[in-house]
Design a protein around this motif. Sequence first.
Motif, PDB file in Angstrom:
ATOM      1  N   GLY A  64       0.816  -1.210   0.000  1.00 59.60           N
ATOM      2  CA  GLY A  64       0.000   0.000   0.000  1.00 59.60           C
ATOM      3  C   GLY A  64       0.844   1.251   0.000  1.00 59.60           C
ATOM      4  N   GLY A  65       2.162   1.057  -0.006  1.00 59.96           N
ATOM      5  CA  GLY A  65       3.066   2.202   0.000  1.00 59.96           C
ATOM      6  C   GLY A  65       2.805   3.099   1.196  1.00 59.96           C
ATOM      7  N   ALA A  66       2.830   4.379   0.941  1.00 60.50           N
ATOM      8  CA  ALA A  66       2.608   5.343   2.020  1.00 60.50           C
ATOM      9  C   ALA A  66       1.158   5.828   2.034  1.00 60.50           C
ATOM     10  N   ALA A  67       0.286   5.067   1.399  1.00 60.50           N
ATOM     11  CA  ALA A  67      -1.117   5.501   1.306  1.00 60.50           C
ATOM     12  C   ALA A  67      -1.740   5.608   2.694  1.00 60.50           C
ATOM     13  N   SER A  68      -2.459   6.710   2.937  1.00 58.96           N
ATOM     14  CA  SER A  68      -3.108   6.879   4.237  1.00 58.96           C
ATOM     15  C   SER A  68      -4.556   6.376   4.176  1.00 58.96           C
ATOM     16  N   TYR A  69      -5.016   6.009   2.992  1.00 56.08           N
ATOM     17  CA  TYR A  69      -6.373   5.470   2.834  1.00 56.08           C
ATOM     18  C   TYR A  69      -6.293   3.931   2.808  1.00 56.08           C
ATOM     19  N   PRO A  70      -7.389   3.242   3.092  1.00 61.63           N
ATOM     20  CA  PRO A  70      -7.340   1.767   3.081  1.00 61.63           C
ATOM     21  C   PRO A  70      -7.095   1.206   1.675  1.00 61.63           C
ATOM     22  N   VAL A  71      -6.249   0.209   1.614  1.00 58.91           N
ATOM     23  CA  VAL A  71      -6.051  -0.585   0.388  1.00 58.91           C
ATOM     24  C   VAL A  71      -6.394  -2.006   0.807  1.00 58.91           C
ATOM     25  N   MET A  72      -7.677  -2.348   0.660  1.00 56.21           N
ATOM     26  CA  MET A  72      -8.179  -3.578   1.267  1.00 56.21           C
ATOM     27  C   MET A  72      -7.873  -4.830   0.447  1.00 56.21           C
ATOM     28  N   LEU A  73      -7.232  -5.786   1.133  1.00 56.09           N
ATOM     29  CA  LEU A  73      -6.984  -7.099   0.522  1.00 56.09           C
ATOM     30  C   LEU A  73      -8.141  -8.044   0.842  1.00 56.09           C
ATOM     31  N   SER A  74      -8.770  -7.839   2.001  1.00 51.12           N
ATOM     32  CA  SER A  74      -9.919  -8.678   2.353  1.00 51.12           C
ATOM     33  C   SER A  74     -11.172  -8.067   1.717  1.00 51.12           C
ATOM     34  N   ARG A  75     -12.146  -8.934   1.492  1.00 56.05           N
ATOM     35  CA  ARG A  75     -13.354  -8.471   0.797  1.00 56.05           C
ATOM     36  C   ARG A  75     -14.146  -7.502   1.674  1.00 56.05           C
ATOM     37  N   THR A  76     -14.449  -6.371   1.137  1.00 56.08           N
ATOM     38  CA  THR A  76     -15.182  -5.336   1.852  1.00 56.08           C
ATOM     39  C   THR A  76     -16.334  -4.888   0.967  1.00 56.08           C
ATOM     40  N   THR A  77     -17.522  -4.886   1.536  1.00 54.75           N
ATOM     41  CA  THR A  77     -18.679  -4.481   0.735  1.00 54.75           C
ATOM     42  C   THR A  77     -18.922  -2.988   0.914  1.00 54.75           C
ATOM     43  N   ALA A  78     -18.961  -2.301  -0.194  1.00 53.72           N
ATOM     44  CA  ALA A  78     -19.193  -0.853  -0.143  1.00 53.72           C
ATOM     45  C   ALA A  78     -20.569  -0.537  -0.700  1.00 53.72           C
ATOM     46  N   ARG A  79     -21.104   0.610  -0.295  1.00 54.08           N
ATOM     47  CA  ARG A  79     -22.434   0.992  -0.797  1.00 54.08           C
ATOM     48  C   ARG A  79     -22.374   1.505  -2.219  1.00 54.08           C
TER      49      ARG A  79
ATOM     50  N   TYR B 224      -7.435   0.859   7.501  1.00 54.15           N
ATOM     51  CA  TYR B 224      -8.316  -0.221   7.062  1.00 54.15           C
ATOM     52  C   TYR B 224      -9.767   0.148   7.298  1.00 54.15           C
ATOM     53  N   VAL B 225     -10.655  -0.594   6.680  1.00 53.72           N
ATOM     54  CA  VAL B 225     -12.092  -0.398   6.878  1.00 53.72           C
ATOM     55  C   VAL B 225     -12.538  -1.458   7.876  1.00 53.72           C
ATOM     56  N   ASP B 226     -13.081  -1.028   9.015  1.00 54.34           N
ATOM     57  CA  ASP B 226     -13.441  -2.006  10.054  1.00 54.34           C
ATOM     58  C   ASP B 226     -14.800  -2.645   9.778  1.00 54.34           C
ATOM     59  N   ALA B 227     -15.187  -3.539  10.694  1.00 58.60           N
ATOM     60  CA  ALA B 227     -16.425  -4.300  10.489  1.00 58.60           C
ATOM     61  C   ALA B 227     -17.653  -3.403  10.466  1.00 58.60           C
ATOM     62  N   ASP B 228     -17.540  -2.231  11.079  1.00 58.42           N
ATOM     63  CA  ASP B 228     -18.671  -1.298  11.083  1.00 58.42           C
ATOM     64  C   ASP B 228     -18.637  -0.358   9.882  1.00 58.42           C
ATOM     65  N   GLY B 229     -17.653  -0.540   9.053  1.00 62.45           N
ATOM     66  CA  GLY B 229     -17.593   0.286   7.855  1.00 62.45           C
ATOM     67  C   GLY B 229     -16.850   1.600   8.030  1.00 62.45           C
ATOM     68  N   ARG B 230     -16.203   1.772   9.173  1.00 62.47           N
ATOM     69  CA  ARG B 230     -15.450   3.006   9.391  1.00 62.47           C
ATOM     70  C   ARG B 230     -14.009   2.841   8.959  1.00 62.47           C
ATOM     71  N   VAL B 231     -13.443   3.915   8.474  1.00 60.85           N
ATOM     72  CA  VAL B 231     -12.024   3.901   8.128  1.00 60.85           C
ATOM     73  C   VAL B 231     -11.222   4.118   9.411  1.00 60.85           C
ATOM     74  N   VAL B 232     -10.341   3.176   9.694  1.00 59.70           N
ATOM     75  CA  VAL B 232      -9.503   3.260  10.897  1.00 59.70           C
ATOM     76  C   VAL B 232      -8.094   3.622  10.451  1.00 59.70           C
ATOM     77  N   SER B 233      -7.598   4.743  10.920  1.00 60.98           N
ATOM     78  CA  SER B 233      -6.246   5.168  10.527  1.00 60.98           C
ATOM     79  C   SER B 233      -5.227   4.687  11.554  1.00 60.98           C
TER      80      SER B 233
ATOM     81  N   ASP C 232     -22.125   7.375   8.023  1.00 56.72           N
ATOM     82  CA  ASP C 232     -22.635   6.545   6.936  1.00 56.72           C
ATOM     83  C   ASP C 232     -21.775   5.297   6.891  1.00 56.72           C
ATOM     84  N   ARG C 233     -22.368   4.154   7.052  1.00 54.21           N
ATOM     85  CA  ARG C 233     -21.566   2.948   7.246  1.00 54.21           C
ATOM     86  C   ARG C 233     -21.741   1.925   6.150  1.00 54.21           C
ATOM     87  N   ARG C 234     -20.665   1.214   5.917  1.00 53.92           N
ATOM     88  CA  ARG C 234     -20.733   0.105   4.970  1.00 53.92           C
ATOM     89  C   ARG C 234     -20.436  -1.188   5.726  1.00 53.92           C
ATOM     90  N   GLN C 235     -20.725  -2.262   5.091  1.00 59.05           N
ATOM     91  CA  GLN C 235     -20.529  -3.562   5.728  1.00 59.05           C
ATOM     92  C   GLN C 235     -19.223  -4.205   5.259  1.00 59.05           C
TER      93      GLN C 235
END
Lengths: 154, 197
Positions: A48-63, B48-57, A145-148
Amino acid sequence: MPDRARFLNVIERTDDERMLRASGLMFFTLALTGCASAFPSAAFTLDGGAASYPVMLSRTTARDPGRPVRAAGGTHGFGNLMTAETPAPSALRAQVRADEWLQLDSVQFVALDTSTYVVRFGSPHASDRMLLLEATAHRTEPRGDRRQTVGAPR
Amino acid sequence: MSQRSSRWTVHLAALPVSLLVTGCYATQNRVTLAPLETKRPVSASSAYVDADGRVVSKDQYTLIRPFTFERAVTGERHSETVTALDVEREIDQLLGETHADAATQVTVTAVDYDSGSHTSAANWKWAGWLFEANAAVLFAYGVTADTHDQRVVCYGAGGVVAGIGVLSYLVSFLQDDPSTWRFRVEGQLVEKRAGSN
């Protein structure tokens, strides 16, 4: 004269030692070069380098459906010639906007060796090593606003 | 057609045949990684994105411990292989053992690739084909030879060369070291700070 002789002797010995040290260093460098792996690991590191945002390897469901992004990078060799491209992870991160995070959908490490023989033209050998990345860039949702995600909370 | 003209025909045919004898052998070893179906989030970056959908820094969690493990994926030479890289179970196990909330800064590095016997096997196969092609030319010479003695010499030499070709091709089967990708997987197991939601 004896002093001069001793002085010259010291200089000669110092030069000899210097030459010995230089030779030793040269052989050590050569040995290291010989032992070093020719494989350019840096070009094939999924990170993910120096990225401060998530770079998800595990499956994440977004809206949001997100937008697809992809990148490829690697090395191409033909005989003794080799060319290298920008590493795929860097190329992928360059496409992400400030308010986005990444879901990696597909990662592929590909090695392709092709040996072709043509009489009178020798046997050229081509070797391609590629890292192919496909991802989806999702918008970071506002607070509240939450995603699963897959992964049960403890 | 006279025997002289037949021989010239063979000579003329042998040249383009020798020019056209080509071979191509390819080994493709493809390793894939699909989105991980782990019980906890796994991220390649510090957030990462946690189980509740929040971005955790990274300032919202603490490090439990780093981890590293290796994997090797092999593929048969002169064939196309597609293999899924199995890292899920190990990461899940590590997350479970340490009661971590997530794995972050996870990197998958291809530390080495060895093409195995790809080149040596290709060389032996080519040697086989080339000897067989030359044997065919010798047999053709034998057919158009003027005398019985010449025919015997051509057929004899053709037989020996054909035998060497078969042996060369068979030796290629002994060159069967697989191509191998070697991977190192690294990362850190982290725990969310209390009250960081």
